[in-house]
Design a protein around this motif. Structure first.
Motif, mmCIF file in Angstrom:
data_model
loop_
_atom_site.group_PDB
_atom_site.id
_atom_site.type_symbol
_atom_site.label_atom_id
_atom_site.label_comp_id
_atom_site.label_asym_id
_atom_site.label_seq_id
_atom_site.Cartn_x
_atom_site.Cartn_y
_atom_site.Cartn_z
ATOM 1 N N LYS A 98 0.834 -1.204 0.000
ATOM 2 C CA LYS A 98 0.000 0.000 0.000
ATOM 3 C C LYS A 98 0.869 1.256 0.000
ATOM 4 O O LYS A 98 0.568 2.227 -0.712
ATOM 5 C CB LYS A 98 -0.937 -0.007 1.210
ATOM 6 N N LYS A 113 7.790 0.893 -7.593
ATOM 7 C CA LYS A 113 7.864 -0.559 -7.567
ATOM 8 C C LYS A 113 9.199 -0.962 -6.970
ATOM 9 O O LYS A 113 10.241 -0.467 -7.391
ATOM 10 C CB LYS A 113 7.736 -1.143 -8.982
ATOM 11 N N GLU A 124 2.305 1.784 -3.445
ATOM 12 C CA GLU A 124 1.268 2.283 -4.355
ATOM 13 C C GLU A 124 1.084 3.783 -4.189
ATOM 14 O O GLU A 124 0.972 4.531 -5.173
ATOM 15 C CB GLU A 124 -0.056 1.556 -4.086
ATOM 16 N N GLY A 130 3.891 5.544 -5.770
ATOM 17 C CA GLY A 130 4.020 5.350 -7.211
ATOM 18 C C GLY A 130 5.306 4.648 -7.584
ATOM 19 O O GLY A 130 5.864 4.874 -8.663
#
Length: 346
Positions: A298, A306, A301, A304
């Motif tokens: 979370k 990875k 996310e 933004g």
């Protein structure tokens, strides 16, 4: 506050023209387009950060901040609090996990006390102590607004000093028994979700204790009502001194156009604070690994980002972040030394 405001003014977007040129260089290499995946993305991002198609990343530094937490008294951690005091000097001496890895990789480690619960100065550790741990967030705010700003500005100062001394890549780390509790609280506030969704075992809680920990966080948020639109308010109400300092180090790196590698769960909470203070700060971040803590996905996310590695790690210290140092070098070596399509006979 002046130092924080000045740092925020210095942060600029990545150089898109240079990034386009870096991508063109990569696309001419002797390989199918995009076939090196995230290694290509890293090189393009680094080019945009450094504003140069070619870049030197020789000197790398882990900056690790330590602090204790008043909420420890609520039974949210499996380990005794004195471990913070005992472990942070091991960062500097090179015998803990991140210190050992740093020796192996010939990287620097800077250990900083921003709030360890002790009177004495710790060997090999920079003394920036604000006070001996935060207040118990289950009973009131973790710190004053002035202390929140001070923690951020300490991080800026330490990071910029490392950069001034030649560091071209920073990774951030931490040490603080119970610090997954404020980290979960920060992520819960920014994600606008129930704490049980982002609260995990920390250093080894039982499932029953994890439920207790989530309840403590839920009640702390209800009591303190942090404003998710105000990063300093969130840090002040439910954060930690070392988390604020990590956020400051991110901002300092971004202001000086240096990439900063995030370590894991606690650093992702700090990164959310930094991003809320300046949206462009996220462009300078590289997420290292997917921590075993449930709030990691979370948080990423919201950032933004990875993460690159899947190692099921949950140690902290900067131990996951430093593992990206050789990967950055590998990506850069390929980028600079592969044959081009024109030169290759393949």
């Amino acid at each position: 506050m002046a130092r924080l405001e000045e740092t925020l003014k210095q942060i600029q977007p990545l150089n898109k023209d240079i990034m386009d040129r870096a991508q063109q260089k990569i696309d001419l290499l002797s390989k199918p387009l995009g076939s090196l995946g995230y290694l290509e993305n890293l090189c393009v991002q680094l080019a945009g950060i450094y504003e140069s198609v070619s870049f030197n990343m020789e000197k790398k530094t882990v900056v690790a901040f330590a602090g204790d937490h008043g909420v420890y008294e609520e039974g949210v951690a499996a380990d005794p609090q004195w471990i913070t005091k005992a472990q942070i000097p091991n960062f500097a001496s090179g015998i803990c996990a991140v210190g050992t890895l740093a020796k192996y990789m010939k990287a620097n480690v800077i250990a900083v006390d921003v709030g360890v619960n002790c009177e004495e100065k710790l060997e090999g550790v920079l003394d920036y102590k604000i006070r001996k741990g935060t207040s118990n967030i289950h009973k009131g705010p973790a710190m004053s607004r002035e202390e929140a700003v001070k923690s951020i500005e300490i991080g800026i100062e330490v990071a910029t000093k490392a950069i001034d001394e030649g560091s071209r890549v920073l990774a951030i780390g931490e040490m603080g028994i119970a610090n997954t509790t404020p980290s979960s609280a920060i992520i819960s506030v920014f994600a606008n979700c129930d704490p049980k969704e982002v609260t995990g075992r920390g250093a080894g809680l039982t499932p029953e204790k994890v439920g207790h920990k989530a309840n403590i966080i839920r009640e702390a948020i209800a009591l303190n009502t942090p404003n998710q639109e105000d990063a300093i308010d969130v840090l002040m109400k439910v954060g930690g001194f070392e988390i604020g300092a990590m956020a400051g180090a991110i901002l300092g790196a971004a202001a000086y156009r240096v990439p900063v590698i995030l370590d894991g769960f606690i650093s992702y909470a700090a990164a959310l604070l930094a991003k809320k203070l300046h949206e462009e700060a996220a462009s300078y971040m590289i997420a290292s690994h997917y921590s075993a803590e449930p709030g990691t996905v979370k948080a990423l996310e919201l950032l933004g980002l990875k993460a690159i590695l899947h190692l099921d790690m949950r140690l902290g210290e900067g131990s996951g972040g430093i593992l990206l140092f050789p990967l950055l070098d590998t990506a850069n070596y390929l980028y600079e030394n592969m044959a081009t399509r024109a030169a290759s006979k393949c």
